[in-house]
Each structure stands twice: as C-alpha cells, then as structure tokens.
Scaffold this motif. Structure first.
Motif: not given
Length: 291
Positions: A184-203
């Motif tokens: 899975v592209p790392k950009d998606l996780f970095e964008a989610a982290e910037v938006d303040g998403a929790s690990r459960w929301q990322t999953i």
C-alpha cells in the motif's frame, strides 16, 4: 476472411505455446467435470451403467444424512472464512509496519503449520484430543474437570474441527495480507497521520479497502479448500458422532468407496461444484468491477 486468416497465421506460434497448457486444462479439469455430470445421471456398478435421469438427486434429497452433511458444510465454510479473514486482517495489520525481522518471524511462525502435511497435523491433534491419554484431557483432569471428550460430543465436535482447520491454514492468509499491506502506498498513511487519524481509522479506511482484492482471493480459496476437506474428518472423527461432523466431501467418499454408489457420489460432486460457483462468482464479480 483474408484478415482473419492473416491474424491466425500471425498468432500461430502463440497458439502452439499455449496448446500444451490448454490440453492439460481440458483433460484434467474440464473433462472430469463433464464426466462427473454424466455419471450423476446413471446408476453404476462395476459391470455396467444404467441411465436413471435425476433419480440420484432425488435419492439425495430424501436422505437426512445428506442434509446433515450440507448443513455442516455450510457452517464449516462460513466459520472458516469469517475466522480466517478476521484473524488474518487483525494479525497482519498489527505487524505489517513493524521491524522487518519481527515481521519475518511472525510470518514464519504462522506459516509453519501450513508447511506440515494435513495428515500429520490431524494425527497430532488426534493425540492431543484423545480422551484417555491426550494432553488436553490430562490437563482437564488435573484441573478437576474430569475426563474431556471434545470429539465425542455432538455439540463440541464441529467447533473443535473448525478450530483445528482454522489453526492449520490461517498462516497462508496472514502472509498474503502482510504482502498486500506492505504494498500500500506510504503516502496514504502519511496523509492520514497529518490529518490526525487514529490507527483504527487508518486500518478501517485505508488498509482494509486497499487489500480487498486479497480478501476476495482468500475467501475463494478458503471456500474451495473447506469444501474439499476430508483428512481432518477421516482421522479425527470418521464423520461421527452420529453424523455430527459429516461433510459433503466425506459423504461423497462414503457413497463412492464404502457403499459403491458411484452415481450418487457423482451427484454430490455436482452439487458441490454448484455450491462453489454460487459462493465464488459474486466475489469474483465484485473484484472485476473494481478493476
């Protein structure tokens, strides 16, 4: 006509290359399916065949053991698929972004049972579950619970077999999910982290949708594998107690090799083939719509 002939000549070499594979496919896959459908319409013994039409199917649907086997198989398929997909997603999402050595250790640990023969694993579990000398029964006696016979109870035999099958095969699904999640592209996780998403929301919103093709594949291969399951039933319970663990494959085996009802066994095979199509085609259609 001339254009079609020219195209055939241009692709002739390619057709030659795929000819052996097509011959093997037709001989060992298509022909057995067609022959199984034909045999299901006959009453067969070792000397001759007699056409009986749909009588074999009528005999099946008047046999309560067949309905018991059908119900057990449906429960078996649903439980194994849900357990495998759910646990594999949980395990893979928990470790996919950890240290590479740790991920490799987890993958190897879960995959060891997959590499071991199902016969060997069934014999090991048969020893562990033996009510007289098994380890589980021994621990139960030491704990004051008395002798435990999990394979001898009609309410416990199916959960035990489901667990044994799940524990033996779940490693393959975990490896597939980890491989898909790593891609899975790392950009998606970095964008989610910037938006303040929790690990459960990322999953939930990134990982699970991204690995949906793997989920479809794992679902289909588990449906096919569970429908074909035989060794575990044969070695642990023999279909008992009181047909409590008989499945369609074991029912097919009994009719073909114990009762010499080859036509009836072929009818069971046709029904299993139709069940596989009914359960797999919707999954394939959903995957094709996305691609």
């Amino acid at each position: 006509m001339r254009l079609r002939k020219q195209a055939l000549q241009a692709n002739f070499t390619g057709y030659l290359f795929i000819l052996p594979q097509m011959a093997i496919f037709l001989l060992f896959l298509v022909y057995p399916i067609v022959e199984g459908i034909r045999l299901s319409l006959y009453q067969i013994n070792y000397q001759d065949e007699r056409f009986v039409g749909l009588d074999n199917y009528a005999a099946l649907f008047s046999d309560p053991v067949f309905f018991k086997a059908l119900l057990n198989t449906v429960v078996f398929v649903v439980c194994i698929v849900l357990l495998t997909v759910g646990f594999s997603l949980f395990a893979a999402s928990a470790v996919f972004d950890k240290n590479a050595k740790y991920v490799s250790f987890i993958r190897g640990s879960y995959y060891i049972p997959v590499m071991v023969s199902m016969v060997v694993m069934s014999m090991v579990w048969s020893f562990l579950l033996n009510p007289a000398s098994g380890l589980i029964s021994y621990l139960a006696r030491e704990a004051g619970a008395g002798q435990v016979n999990l394979l001898g109870g009609s309410k416990t035999v199916m959960p035990v077999i489901i667990f044994v099958t799940f524990a033996t095969n779940v490693g393959q699904a975990i490896i597939l999910y980890i491989a898909a999640m790593i891609g899975v592209p790392k950009d998606l996780f970095e964008a989610a982290e910037v938006d303040g998403a929790s690990r459960w929301q990322t999953i939930r919103h990134i990982l699970i949708p991204s690995v949906q093709p793997s989920t479809v594949y794992i679902t289909i291969i588990n449906i096919i594998a569970v429908l074909k399951i035989f060794v575990v039933i044969q070695l642990l319970t023999g279909g008992g107690p009181n047909n409590g663990s008989v499945t369609l494959m074991y029912y097919l085996y009994n009719n073909a090799f114990k009762f010499n009802q080859l036509g009836t066994a072929s009818a069971v095979g046709v029904i299993m083939f139709l069940i596989t199509l009914l359960l797999s085609v919707p999954q394939l259609r959903s995957m094709l719509k996305q691609t």
